[in-house]
Design a protein around this motif. Structure first.
Motif, PDB file in Angstrom:
ATOM      1  N   GLY A 110       7.791 -12.290   1.200  1.00 63.45           N
ATOM      2  CA  GLY A 110       7.933 -11.527  -0.112  1.00 63.45           C
ATOM      3  C   GLY A 110       6.888 -10.309   0.225  1.00 63.45           C
ATOM      4  N   PHE A 111       6.282 -10.211   1.567  1.00 60.67           N
ATOM      5  CA  PHE A 111       5.581  -9.134   1.615  1.00 60.67           C
ATOM      6  C   PHE A 111       6.246  -7.978   2.044  1.00 60.67           C
ATOM      7  CE2 PHE A 111       2.208 -12.462   3.639  1.00 60.67           C
ATOM      8  CZ  PHE A 111       1.633 -12.810   2.399  1.00 60.67           C
ATOM      9  N   ASP A 112       7.409  -7.905   1.874  1.00 61.92           N
ATOM     10  CA  ASP A 112       8.215  -6.487   1.836  1.00 61.92           C
ATOM     11  C   ASP A 112       8.384  -5.879   0.594  1.00 61.92           C
ATOM     12  OD1 ASP A 112       9.989  -8.383   0.624  1.00 61.92           O
ATOM     13  OD2 ASP A 112      11.500  -7.792   1.754  1.00 61.92           O
ATOM     14  N   GLN A 113       7.874  -6.489  -0.730  1.00 64.73           N
ATOM     15  CA  GLN A 113       7.843  -6.061  -1.750  1.00 64.73           C
ATOM     16  C   GLN A 113       7.000  -4.726  -2.108  1.00 64.73           C
ATOM     17  OE1 GLN A 113       7.002  -9.215  -4.498  1.00 64.73           O
ATOM     18  NE2 GLN A 113       8.790 -10.249  -3.810  1.00 64.73           N
ATOM     19  N   ALA A 114       5.474  -4.466  -1.536  1.00 63.52           N
ATOM     20  CA  ALA A 114       4.673  -3.559  -1.759  1.00 63.52           C
ATOM     21  C   ALA A 114       4.204  -2.999  -0.484  1.00 63.52           C
ATOM     22  CB  ALA A 114       3.612  -3.987  -2.856  1.00 63.52           C
ATOM     23  N   LEU A 115       3.774  -1.742  -0.351  1.00 59.83           N
ATOM     24  CA  LEU A 115       3.369  -1.110   1.112  1.00 59.83           C
ATOM     25  C   LEU A 115       2.607  -0.204   0.759  1.00 59.83           C
ATOM     26  CD1 LEU A 115       3.633  -1.037   4.158  1.00 59.83           C
ATOM     27  CD2 LEU A 115       5.614   0.536   3.567  1.00 59.83           C
ATOM     28  N   ASN A 169      -7.528   1.040  13.523  1.00 56.78           N
ATOM     29  CA  ASN A 169      -8.290   1.401  12.082  1.00 56.78           C
ATOM     30  C   ASN A 169      -7.052   2.015  11.194  1.00 56.78           C
ATOM     31  OD1 ASN A 169      -7.962   4.068  12.867  1.00 56.78           O
ATOM     32  ND2 ASN A 169      -9.913   4.534  12.811  1.00 56.78           N
ATOM     33  N   ASP A 170      -5.736   2.060  11.441  1.00 53.41           N
ATOM     34  CA  ASP A 170      -4.574   2.407  10.832  1.00 53.41           C
ATOM     35  C   ASP A 170      -3.783   1.248  10.831  1.00 53.41           C
ATOM     36  OD1 ASP A 170      -5.559   4.966  11.003  1.00 53.41           O
ATOM     37  OD2 ASP A 170      -5.049   4.938  13.156  1.00 53.41           O
ATOM     38  N   TRP A 171      -3.169   0.794   9.508  1.00 53.50           N
ATOM     39  CA  TRP A 171      -2.240  -0.071   9.333  1.00 53.50           C
ATOM     40  C   TRP A 171      -1.631  -0.025   8.107  1.00 53.50           C
ATOM     41  CZ3 TRP A 171      -7.274  -0.556   8.667  1.00 53.50           C
ATOM     42  CH2 TRP A 171      -7.767  -1.154   7.400  1.00 53.50           C
ATOM     43  N   TYR A 172      -0.466  -0.812   8.260  1.00 55.69           N
ATOM     44  CA  TYR A 172       0.369  -1.000   6.905  1.00 55.69           C
ATOM     45  C   TYR A 172       0.052  -2.328   6.068  1.00 55.69           C
ATOM     46  CZ  TYR A 172       3.636   2.475   8.689  1.00 55.69           C
ATOM     47  OH  TYR A 172       4.257   3.560   9.195  1.00 55.69           O
ATOM     48  N   ASP A 173      -0.338  -2.162   4.905  1.00 55.19           N
ATOM     49  CA  ASP A 173      -0.865  -3.470   4.101  1.00 55.19           C
ATOM     50  C   ASP A 173       0.659  -3.924   3.104  1.00 55.19           C
ATOM     51  OD1 ASP A 173      -1.564  -4.871   1.633  1.00 55.19           O
ATOM     52  OD2 ASP A 173      -3.359  -4.320   2.365  1.00 55.19           O
ATOM     53  N   HIS A 174       1.091  -4.955   3.549  1.00 58.34           N
ATOM     54  CA  HIS A 174       2.319  -5.398   3.025  1.00 58.34           C
ATOM     55  C   HIS A 174       1.697  -6.553   2.107  1.00 58.34           C
ATOM     56  CE1 HIS A 174       5.049  -3.647   5.952  1.00 58.34           C
ATOM     57  NE2 HIS A 174       4.165  -3.837   6.793  1.00 58.34           N
ATOM     58  N   ARG A 175       2.426  -6.585   0.967  1.00 57.20           N
ATOM     59  CA  ARG A 175       2.096  -7.609  -0.294  1.00 57.20           C
ATOM     60  C   ARG A 175       3.397  -7.861  -0.987  1.00 57.20           C
ATOM     61  NH1 ARG A 175      -3.823  -7.860  -1.383  1.00 57.20           N
ATOM     62  NH2 ARG A 175      -4.722  -6.490   0.008  1.00 57.20           N
ATOM     63  N   LYS A 176       3.058  -9.047  -1.819  1.00 55.83           N
ATOM     64  CA  LYS A 176       4.024  -9.098  -3.004  1.00 55.83           C
ATOM     65  C   LYS A 176       3.454  -8.125  -4.246  1.00 55.83           C
ATOM     66  CE  LYS A 176       5.145 -13.529  -3.464  1.00 55.83           C
ATOM     67  NZ  LYS A 176       4.902 -15.017  -3.525  1.00 55.83           N
ATOM     68  N   THR A 177       4.524  -8.019  -4.814  1.00 52.95           N
ATOM     69  CA  THR A 177       4.239  -7.130  -6.182  1.00 52.95           C
ATOM     70  C   THR A 177       3.184  -7.684  -7.021  1.00 52.95           C
ATOM     71  OG1 THR A 177       6.195  -7.732  -7.126  1.00 52.95           O
ATOM     72  CG2 THR A 177       6.316  -5.712  -6.279  1.00 52.95           C
ATOM     73  N   ASP A 178       3.321  -8.961  -7.228  1.00 51.01           N
ATOM     74  CA  ASP A 178       2.240  -9.760  -8.098  1.00 51.01           C
ATOM     75  C   ASP A 178       0.998 -10.283  -7.409  1.00 51.01           C
ATOM     76  OD1 ASP A 178       3.040 -11.969  -6.466  1.00 51.01           O
ATOM     77  OD2 ASP A 178       4.101 -12.887  -8.176  1.00 51.01           O
ATOM     78  N   ASN A 179       0.752  -9.924  -6.066  1.00 48.96           N
ATOM     79  CA  ASN A 179      -0.455 -10.169  -5.344  1.00 48.96           C
ATOM     80  C   ASN A 179      -0.553 -11.825  -4.870  1.00 48.96           C
ATOM     81  OD1 ASN A 179      -1.284  -7.878  -4.287  1.00 48.96           O
ATOM     82  ND2 ASN A 179      -2.116  -7.240  -6.362  1.00 48.96           N
ATOM     83  N   SER A 180       0.464 -12.584  -5.294  1.00 43.57           N
ATOM     84  CA  SER A 180       0.206 -13.955  -5.158  1.00 43.57           C
ATOM     85  C   SER A 180       0.353 -14.463  -3.619  1.00 43.57           C
ATOM     86  CB  SER A 180       1.476 -14.655  -5.982  1.00 43.57           C
ATOM     87  OG  SER A 180       2.444 -14.505  -5.344  1.00 43.57           O
ATOM     88  N   ALA A 181      -0.247 -15.697  -3.409  1.00 45.62           N
ATOM     89  CA  ALA A 181      -0.418 -16.111  -2.185  1.00 45.62           C
ATOM     90  C   ALA A 181       0.940 -16.893  -1.660  1.00 45.62           C
ATOM     91  CB  ALA A 181      -1.537 -17.106  -2.145  1.00 45.62           C
TER      92      ALA A 181
END
Length: 193
Positions: free
Chosen positions: A46-51, A137-149
């Motif tokens: 689900g880490f493809d939901q928010a970038l 020091n450059d990267w993409y931060d991939h998360r779920k939209t609800d920030n859940s684990a």
């Protein structure tokens, strides 16, 4: 009579030659496609939901650990970051031993462009745990939209992703801080079984 025997012998030899040549034809080689587990990992987690892009931020050594489900080889490094970074260090580790198996340098010559670097094949052993990391020091931060684990592992074709971790700084040190609410990247590899 001699002519008939000669003709029959020639025909028999010709038929035998034709049947043998068909048997000797090479069977086309089966080409097994290379696998890159990153996209499947991002989707399954689900880490493809928010970038979010991080540019010129804190230096980290970060990446994911994985276990091949079959014997194979790593044939290339694949990376994409939101900035230019010439000579970005990528490390492949024996996770259990904490030792470096291979260090590669990859030139990220344009922001947001995926780069693939062919490498000398690195043998990966079934059921052995590895780590692939990069330092930047450059990267993409991939998360779920609800920030859940998330709960590891995730199996993507013949690769099981077992976790994500980071370490602060520029040292070539195996990451020791696991995280389950995001993946910072992007670095991956191509696997050939």
């Amino acid at each position: 009579m001699k002519t008939i025997k000669t003709t029959i012998a020639i025909l028999a030899l010709a038929i035998f030659s034709i049947s043998c040549s068909k048997d000797d034809e090479a069977t086309p080689a089966v080409v097994i496609p290379e696998q890159n587990p990153l996209a499947g990992y991002l989707t399954a987690s689900g880490f493809d939901q928010a970038l979010t892009n991080h540019i010129n931020s804190v230096d980290y050594e970060f990446g994911y650990s994985f276990t091949p489900l079959v014997n194979g080889t790593m044939t290339a490094i694949v990376a994409k970051i939101p900035d230019i970074h010439i000579g970005m260090r990528v490390t492949i580790w024996d996770k259990v031993a904490g030792t470096v198996l291979r260090t590669e340098s990859i030139d990220m010559i344009a922001a947001g462009v995926e780069v693939t670097k062919a490498i000398n094949a690195l043998t990966l052993v079934k059921d052995k745990e590895y780590f692939i990391t990069f330092n930047s020091n450059d990267w993409y931060d991939h998360r779920k939209t609800d920030n859940s684990a998330v709960t590891y592992p995730f199996t993507i074709e013949d690769i099981k992703i077992t976790g994500y971790s980071y370490a602060t700084g520029t040292a070539q040190a195996i990451p020791n801080t696991p995280q389950t609410t995001y993946y910072a990247g992007d670095v991956s590899f191509k696997f050939q079984k």
